[in-house]
Design a protein around this motif. Structure first.
Motif, PDB file in Angstrom:
ATOM      1  N   UNK A  12       1.005  -1.251   0.128  1.00  0.00           N
ATOM      2  CA  UNK A  12       0.084   0.148   0.153  1.00  0.00           C
ATOM      3  C   UNK A  12       0.880   1.121   0.046  1.00  0.00           C
ATOM      4  N   UNK A  13       1.622   1.294   0.561  1.00  0.00           N
ATOM      5  CA  UNK A  13       3.306   2.456   0.453  1.00  0.00           C
ATOM      6  C   UNK A  13       3.386   2.730  -0.677  1.00  0.00           C
ATOM      7  N   UNK A  14       4.209   1.877  -1.493  1.00  0.00           N
ATOM      8  CA  UNK A  14       4.342   1.950  -2.349  1.00  0.00           C
ATOM      9  C   UNK A  14       2.967   2.130  -3.799  1.00  0.00           C
ATOM     10  N   UNK A  15       1.748   1.824  -3.024  1.00  0.00           N
ATOM     11  CA  UNK A  15       0.945   2.463  -4.329  1.00  0.00           C
ATOM     12  C   UNK A  15       0.824   4.074  -3.663  1.00  0.00           C
ATOM     13  N   UNK A  19       0.743   6.659  -6.297  1.00  0.00           N
ATOM     14  CA  UNK A  19      -0.672   7.496  -6.564  1.00  0.00           C
ATOM     15  C   UNK A  19      -0.107   9.078  -6.354  1.00  0.00           C
ATOM     16  N   UNK A  20       0.922   9.557  -6.088  1.00  0.00           N
ATOM     17  CA  UNK A  20       1.615  11.127  -5.954  1.00  0.00           C
ATOM     18  C   UNK A  20       1.959  11.091  -7.096  1.00  0.00           C
ATOM     19  N   UNK A  24       1.099  13.828 -10.306  1.00  0.00           N
ATOM     20  CA  UNK A  24       2.230  15.109 -10.433  1.00  0.00           C
ATOM     21  C   UNK A  24       2.641  15.375 -12.348  1.00  0.00           C
ATOM     22  N   UNK A  25       2.547  14.150 -12.505  1.00  0.00           N
ATOM     23  CA  UNK A  25       2.871  14.059 -14.318  1.00  0.00           C
ATOM     24  C   UNK A  25       1.489  13.825 -15.281  1.00  0.00           C
ATOM     25  N   UNK A  26       0.395  13.944 -14.726  1.00  0.00           N
ATOM     26  CA  UNK A  26      -1.118  13.948 -14.736  1.00  0.00           C
ATOM     27  C   UNK A  26      -1.424  15.625 -14.528  1.00  0.00           C
ATOM     28  N   UNK A  27      -0.786  16.399 -14.189  1.00  0.00           N
ATOM     29  CA  UNK A  27      -1.002  17.612 -13.529  1.00  0.00           C
ATOM     30  C   UNK A  27       0.077  18.412 -15.225  1.00  0.00           C
ATOM     31  N   UNK A 132      16.437  -1.762  -4.520  1.00  0.00           N
ATOM     32  CA  UNK A 132      15.981  -2.137  -5.757  1.00  0.00           C
ATOM     33  C   UNK A 132      15.739  -0.665  -6.313  1.00  0.00           C
ATOM     34  N   UNK A 133      16.776  -0.047  -6.303  1.00  0.00           N
ATOM     35  CA  UNK A 133      16.876   1.422  -7.256  1.00  0.00           C
ATOM     36  C   UNK A 133      16.379   1.581  -8.211  1.00  0.00           C
ATOM     37  N   UNK A 134      17.354   0.697  -9.450  1.00  0.00           N
ATOM     38  CA  UNK A 134      16.332   0.975 -10.488  1.00  0.00           C
ATOM     39  C   UNK A 134      15.500   0.952 -10.972  1.00  0.00           C
ATOM     40  N   UNK A 135      14.851  -0.492 -10.270  1.00  0.00           N
ATOM     41  CA  UNK A 135      13.565  -1.440 -10.212  1.00  0.00           C
ATOM     42  C   UNK A 135      12.181  -0.637  -9.812  1.00  0.00           C
ATOM     43  N   UNK A 136      12.837   0.159  -8.961  1.00  0.00           N
ATOM     44  CA  UNK A 136      11.725   1.219  -8.595  1.00  0.00           C
ATOM     45  C   UNK A 136      11.294   2.141  -8.792  1.00  0.00           C
ATOM     46  N   UNK A 137      12.606   3.175  -9.448  1.00  0.00           N
ATOM     47  CA  UNK A 137      12.555   4.545 -10.511  1.00  0.00           C
ATOM     48  C   UNK A 137      11.953   4.093 -11.468  1.00  0.00           C
ATOM     49  N   UNK A 138      12.301   2.461 -12.213  1.00  0.00           N
ATOM     50  CA  UNK A 138      11.032   2.423 -13.155  1.00  0.00           C
ATOM     51  C   UNK A 138       9.899   2.224 -13.733  1.00  0.00           C
ATOM     52  N   UNK A 139       9.177   1.951 -11.780  1.00  0.00           N
ATOM     53  CA  UNK A 139       8.411   1.646 -11.626  1.00  0.00           C
ATOM     54  C   UNK A 139       7.540   2.998 -11.587  1.00  0.00           C
ATOM     55  N   UNK A 140       8.100   3.919 -10.751  1.00  0.00           N
ATOM     56  CA  UNK A 140       8.044   5.632 -10.175  1.00  0.00           C
ATOM     57  C   UNK A 140       7.887   6.704 -11.698  1.00  0.00           C
ATOM     58  N   UNK A 141       8.353   6.209 -12.800  1.00  0.00           N
ATOM     59  CA  UNK A 141       8.208   6.611 -14.192  1.00  0.00           C
ATOM     60  C   UNK A 141       7.270   6.223 -15.030  1.00  0.00           C
ATOM     61  N   UNK A 142       7.119   4.643 -14.757  1.00  0.00           N
ATOM     62  CA  UNK A 142       6.102   4.215 -15.442  1.00  0.00           C
ATOM     63  C   UNK A 142       4.551   5.146 -14.739  1.00  0.00           C
ATOM     64  N   UNK A 143       4.760   5.234 -13.813  1.00  0.00           N
ATOM     65  CA  UNK A 143       2.961   5.645 -13.078  1.00  0.00           C
ATOM     66  C   UNK A 143       2.977   6.932 -13.639  1.00  0.00           C
ATOM     67  N   UNK A 144       4.601   7.710 -13.311  1.00  0.00           N
ATOM     68  CA  UNK A 144       4.470   8.708 -14.023  1.00  0.00           C
ATOM     69  C   UNK A 144       3.676   9.251 -15.479  1.00  0.00           C
ATOM     70  N   UNK A 145       4.188   8.474 -16.339  1.00  0.00           N
ATOM     71  CA  UNK A 145       4.280   8.068 -17.209  1.00  0.00           C
ATOM     72  C   UNK A 145       2.764   8.006 -17.523  1.00  0.00           C
ATOM     73  N   UNK A 146       2.027   7.026 -17.036  1.00  0.00           N
ATOM     74  CA  UNK A 146       0.756   7.375 -17.631  1.00  0.00           C
ATOM     75  C   UNK A 146      -0.423   8.477 -16.912  1.00  0.00           C
ATOM     76  N   UNK A 147       0.343   9.193 -16.143  1.00  0.00           N
ATOM     77  CA  UNK A 147      -0.015  10.251 -15.453  1.00  0.00           C
ATOM     78  C   UNK A 147       0.067  10.934 -17.330  1.00  0.00           C
TER      79      UNK A 147
END
Length: 409
Positions: A12-15, A19-20, A24-27, A132-147
């Motif tokens: 839940x924390x990661x999600x 979401x944050x 931001x990228x949606x904006x 897992x910095x690279x992997x979680x940054x990839x998830x972060x970037x993907x979430x931003x790309x969706x936005x």
């Protein structure tokens, strides 16, 4: 094995952190696509648009380092929540701006608020799984790309119903403040440094603001840190800076209408979304640096072709391939910076803001070049991004050094 790995990697924390970043990228997707409408309503020229993009970023980089230093103290959650609330307020101000001066003031408030909310969320995600910095940054970037993909589509939907960018930003401002409330209600977590027991759980000593400032200055003595900072700023030429001028390029240089310019933005964002999604499993199999070297060479060929071809269909196809190959640039380079500063994600965030002092001037520089020589000529400035990455990418990753150990030496 799978049942144990999944909760560790997607909680839940990661999600909530993702979401944050999505918001931001949606904006960002909404505002960057809306520049032709904002220009017309406020009667702006290229230089003014460049200053609206660049000056708030430049000023924010003097403020945001403080938030980064505070992020490595027990005040991290407070920094995040306060930043989220101010982000929402700033968006309401942007939505109501009727002049260049008011828009500038609103953006000057918005940028550091974004840094406090989004930057601290990123640092918290990095601390959640330090291996897992690279992997979680990839998830972060993907979430931003969706936005970023949904943002232009949402703006198009609002335009179709006779509304516009202003009501949409009001809605997003409310969602930002709701996200801040959700962060406030999260249970105590070591990555948020929100409870006295968290420091013990994390196994890291607590530092004060001045201690972190001393460690940050020590980190700037290391050439490896400067390498990642410089590469991050130049990579942005083919990411956010290009995206900022993409709609204007298609309207003013290519000569298409605003609807077709929106299509170009959607192509860029959609293909980038696919690339960011594919990057997540890819980084489980290959080294991030190896992928970066291949993609940089591809961009050195593709981007000049994009600017030189006249056929609009072919131009859109090349643009989509560009968006596919630059996926992961920000994620991997940011991950390397965090990995070079183990246990000091707030300091990594602070140093990123220091590097951003230079990077924030680039959009304004592009705007000034466009005003004097035309936007077509200014678009060639973006090519400096892959050129610098091609020269500066290392063939191996430097061994991480704890800052207190480095200072002792």
């Amino acid at each position: 094995m799978l049942s144990k790995a999944f909760p560790r990697r997607m909680t839940v924390f990661v999600l909530v952190m993702l979401l944050v970043e999505f918001l931001d990228e949606f904006t960002f997707g909404v505002t960057e696509t809306a520049w032709p409408f904002i220009r017309n309503e406020l009667d702006l020229n290229y230089a003014q648009i460049g200053l609206l993009i660049g000056i708030p970023l430049f000023l924010a980089n003097f403020i945001e380092p403080i938030f980064g230093l505070l992020a490595d103290t027990p005040r991290r959650r407070l920094v995040m929540v306060g930043g989220g609330i101010m982000y929402g307020v700033a968006l309401l101000w942007v939505a109501s701006s009727q002049s260049y001066a008011m828009m500038m003031l609103a953006l000057i408030l918005l940028m550091p608020a974004s840094g406090a909310f989004i930057g601290t969320a990123q640092a918290s995600l990095m601390d959640h799984e330090p291996d897992r910095h690279d992997q979680n940054m990839a998830r972060w970037t993907f979430a931003g790309s969706v936005g970023m993909v949904i943002g232009p589509l949402a703006l198009g939907a609002f335009l179709l119903i006779g509304s516009g960018w202003r009501p949409l930003l009001v809605l997003i401002g409310g969602l930002m403040m709701l996200a801040a409330f959700i962060v406030w209600r999260l249970p105590a977590n070591a990555a948020l440094r929100s409870h006295a027991s968290d420091a013990d759980d994390a196994g890291e000593p607590e530092y004060g603001l001045m201690d972190n400032a001393r460690l940050a200055l020590g980190a700037l003595k290391r050439p490896a840190i400067w390498r990642w900072l410089i590469l991050l700023q130049f990579s942005d030429l083919m990411l956010d800076v290009l995206f900022s001028y993409l709609a204007l390029y298609f309207v003013d240089v290519v000569g298409v209408g605003e609807a077709q310019a929106g299509l170009a933005v959607a192509v860029w964002s959609s293909v980038g979304l696919l690339g960011d999604f594919l990057l997540i499993p890819l980084l489980e199999r290959i080294q991030g640096l190896a992928y970066l070297r291949i993609s940089v060479v591809a961009e050195l060929i593709l981007y000049p072709a994009f600017l030189l071809v006249d056929d609009i269909t072919l131009k859109l196809v090349i643009l989509g391939i560009i968006g596919l190959f630059n996926a992961g640039w920000y994620a991997i380079l940011s991950g390397k910076l965090y990995s070079a500063l183990p246990g000091q994600s707030g300091i990594a965030l602070t140093l990123g803001n220091v590097g951003g002092l230079f990077g924030s001037l680039i959009p304004a520089l592009v705007g000034i070049v466009a005003s004097h020589y035309g936007l077509q000529a200014a678009m060639w400035v973006m090519l400096a991004g892959p050129v610098v990455l091609f020269i500066g990418l290392p063939w191996r990753t430097d061994k991480p050094i704890k800052l207190e150990e480095s200072a002792a030496k």
